[in-house]
Scaffold this motif. Structure first.
Motif, short mmCIF file in Angstrom:
data_model
loop_
_atom_site.label_atom_id
_atom_site.label_comp_id
_atom_site.label_asym_id
_atom_site.label_seq_id
_atom_site.Cartn_x
_atom_site.Cartn_y
_atom_site.Cartn_z
N PRO A 41 -8.97 -31.76 -23.23
CA PRO A 41 -9.85 -32.91 -23.46
C PRO A 41 -9.94 -33.88 -22.27
O PRO A 41 -10.54 -34.95 -22.39
CB PRO A 41 -9.21 -33.59 -24.65
CG PRO A 41 -7.73 -33.36 -24.43
CD PRO A 41 -7.64 -31.96 -23.86
N ILE A 42 -9.34 -33.52 -21.15
CA ILE A 42 -9.37 -34.39 -19.98
C ILE A 42 -10.75 -34.37 -19.34
O ILE A 42 -11.34 -33.31 -19.17
CB ILE A 42 -8.30 -33.95 -18.96
CG1 ILE A 42 -6.91 -34.34 -19.47
CG2 ILE A 42 -8.57 -34.54 -17.58
CD1 ILE A 42 -5.78 -33.81 -18.62
N ARG A 43 -11.26 -35.57 -19.01
CA ARG A 43 -12.51 -35.72 -18.26
C ARG A 43 -12.22 -36.61 -17.06
O ARG A 43 -11.78 -37.75 -17.22
CB ARG A 43 -13.60 -36.33 -19.14
CG ARG A 43 -14.10 -35.40 -20.25
CD ARG A 43 -14.97 -36.15 -21.25
NE ARG A 43 -16.11 -36.79 -20.62
CZ ARG A 43 -17.28 -36.18 -20.38
NH1 ARG A 43 -17.43 -34.91 -20.69
NH2 ARG A 43 -18.29 -36.85 -19.83
N LEU A 44 -12.45 -36.06 -15.87
CA LEU A 44 -12.11 -36.77 -14.64
C LEU A 44 -13.26 -37.63 -14.14
O LEU A 44 -14.42 -37.20 -14.14
CB LEU A 44 -11.72 -35.77 -13.55
CG LEU A 44 -10.47 -34.94 -13.79
CD1 LEU A 44 -10.28 -33.95 -12.64
CD2 LEU A 44 -9.23 -35.82 -13.93
N ALA A 84 -15.17 -28.13 -7.91
CA ALA A 84 -14.33 -27.16 -8.61
C ALA A 84 -13.50 -27.83 -9.71
O ALA A 84 -13.29 -27.25 -10.78
CB ALA A 84 -13.42 -26.45 -7.61
N LEU A 85 -13.03 -29.05 -9.46
CA LEU A 85 -12.28 -29.77 -10.49
C LEU A 85 -13.14 -30.07 -11.70
O LEU A 85 -12.70 -29.92 -12.85
CB LEU A 85 -11.73 -31.08 -9.91
CG LEU A 85 -10.47 -30.99 -9.07
CD1 LEU A 85 -10.22 -32.30 -8.35
CD2 LEU A 85 -9.26 -30.63 -9.94
N GLN A 86 -14.38 -30.47 -11.47
CA GLN A 86 -15.27 -30.77 -12.59
C GLN A 86 -15.68 -29.51 -13.34
O GLN A 86 -16.00 -29.56 -14.53
CB GLN A 86 -16.50 -31.54 -12.11
CG GLN A 86 -16.21 -32.91 -11.50
CD GLN A 86 -15.72 -33.94 -12.50
OE1 GLN A 86 -15.15 -33.62 -13.55
NE2 GLN A 86 -15.95 -35.21 -12.21
N GLY A 126 -16.26 -36.98 -16.15
CA GLY A 126 -17.08 -35.82 -15.84
C GLY A 126 -18.02 -36.03 -14.67
O GLY A 126 -18.74 -35.11 -14.27
N GLN A 127 -18.03 -37.23 -14.08
CA GLN A 127 -18.97 -37.57 -13.02
C GLN A 127 -18.24 -37.72 -11.69
O GLN A 127 -17.16 -38.29 -11.61
CB GLN A 127 -19.68 -38.88 -13.37
CG GLN A 127 -20.79 -39.29 -12.40
CD GLN A 127 -21.50 -40.56 -12.85
OE1 GLN A 127 -20.89 -41.44 -13.48
NE2 GLN A 127 -22.77 -40.67 -12.55
#
Length: 369
Positions: A106-109, A98-100, A144-145
């Protein structure tokens, strides 16, 4: 069996209250560790946008942690990272998905999920092998991964969210830990599922550039000039007679600049191919992308580079000039944070249709960020 630590006697708090979202579970727990890819650069270049983005992340995180029965310990580590603990492994994986999927740009976790027996440093902090392994697992991921440890994947294999699947990425060493880890990627049709190889112990910024066997001497003015051009233009072409050292110069500059690109510097050699139609395939394979039967290679390539901040050295373009130029126009148009440093042997005209030794093309008015 997970349990709530008996020493903690306090009401459930809002997550923002002292960084805690509830009572910290002990025993066997699934840990979700995440951080923001390239956060330092983003704060330096777009501080106002990042302030709003983190406010959005805070709200989203509070909602999703609560919805998936997670608990946030007191913040551990650097300010742009966070830890969430779950008594249910499937809850942790569903929360990561769900977070992804959430609109956080512009945040990529980068997310690592690991299951183990935790230890408490105090009433709100974890310590010990389980959280250390989760942190090292997270280091392997790209923005994103989401990556899972082998034990977590075994526990959740039959309980994945609808539409999700796991892609086995093999066994990898973890920094400072003696035992390697089997790593699996959480995939879903709504996510970007194509990434470069996992980050290893080597710096990702230079892992895709050729290794040089001798020292680079001199050419300081040329190195500085090319670096300046790359800083303000998204396509720079080096032209000159064969054998003068253009490739070595380009690779040297790319190695120096790699750390300024969030997704590193990459090298593509077109010398072995003669068919213009194979140019996109060669680039895709140099970036580590798999072949996708039934899907055009250019679609796969554009899907991978679209949001990435990367420098690509495109070497030996002279015998495939039209195909190389078409590729550059296409990828630079689709990927606004990508830069290409191209090299060719004295063709009739360089890729930019200029005649200087260092030629540039700027598809937008703004410098790269």
């Amino acid at each position: 069996m997970s349990q709530i630590h008996p020493r903690i006697e306090m009401p459930v708090l809002d997550w923002s209250d002292d960084g805690v979202s509830g009572l910290v579970p002990t025993g066997t727990v699934t840990l979700l560790l995440a951080d923001v890819e390239g956060s330092t650069r983003l704060w330096e270049t777009a501080s106002e946008e990042m302030t709003a983005a983190f406010a959005n992340l805070d709200r989203t995180l509070a909602e999703l942690v609560s919805a998936h029965h997670g608990v946030r310990p007191v913040e551990q580590g650097e300010g742009d990272s966070f830890v969430v603990a779950f008594t249910g492994t499937s809850d942790a994986v569903a929360c990561a998905l769900a977070l992804q999927q959430a609109p956080l740009a512009p945040i990529r976790l980068r997310i690592g999920v690991h299951t183990g027996e935790v230890r408490l440093r105090d009433e709100g902090n974890y310590i010990g092998p389980a959280i250390n392994r989760a942190a090292r697992l997270r280091e392997l991921a790209h923005g994103g991964q989401t990556v899972l440890s082998g034990i977590t994947s075994d526990l959740v294999a039959d309980l994945l969210p609808d539409g999700a699947w796991l892609n086995d990425l093999g066994t990898h060493p973890l920094r400072d830990l003696p035992r390697p880890e089997r790593v699996l990627q959480l995939c879903h049709p709504d996510l970007h599922n194509e990434f470069p190889p996992l980050r290893g112990r080597e710096t990702v910024a230079v892992q895709r550039l050729p290794v040089q066997l001798t020292s680079f001497v001199g050419r300081v003015d040329e190195v500085n000039e090319i670096a300046r051009l790359v800083d303000v233009n998204r396509l720079v072409t080096l032209t000159g007679a064969g054998g003068v050292g253009k490739t070595r110069l380009a690779v040297h500059v790319a190695t120096d600049l790699a750390g300024e690109f969030g997704n590193g510097a990459w090298y593509v050699d077109l010398a072995p191919i003669t068919d213009p139609d194979v140019v996109p395939v060669t680039v895709a394979r140099a970036l580590g992308l798999p072949d996708k039967p039934g899907r055009p290679t250019m679609d796969t390539l554009l899907g991978f580079i679209r949001d990435r901040h990367m420098l690509v050295v495109l070497d030996n373009c002279e015998h495939l000039l039209d195909a190389s130029a078409a590729l550059c126009v296409c990828v630079l148009g689709a990927a606004p944070r990508m830069t290409v440093l191209a090299e060719e042997n004295h063709p009739p005209v360089p890729l930019t249709h200029a005649s200087c030794a260092f030629s540039t093309w700027r598809p937008s008015a703004s410098p790269r960020s």
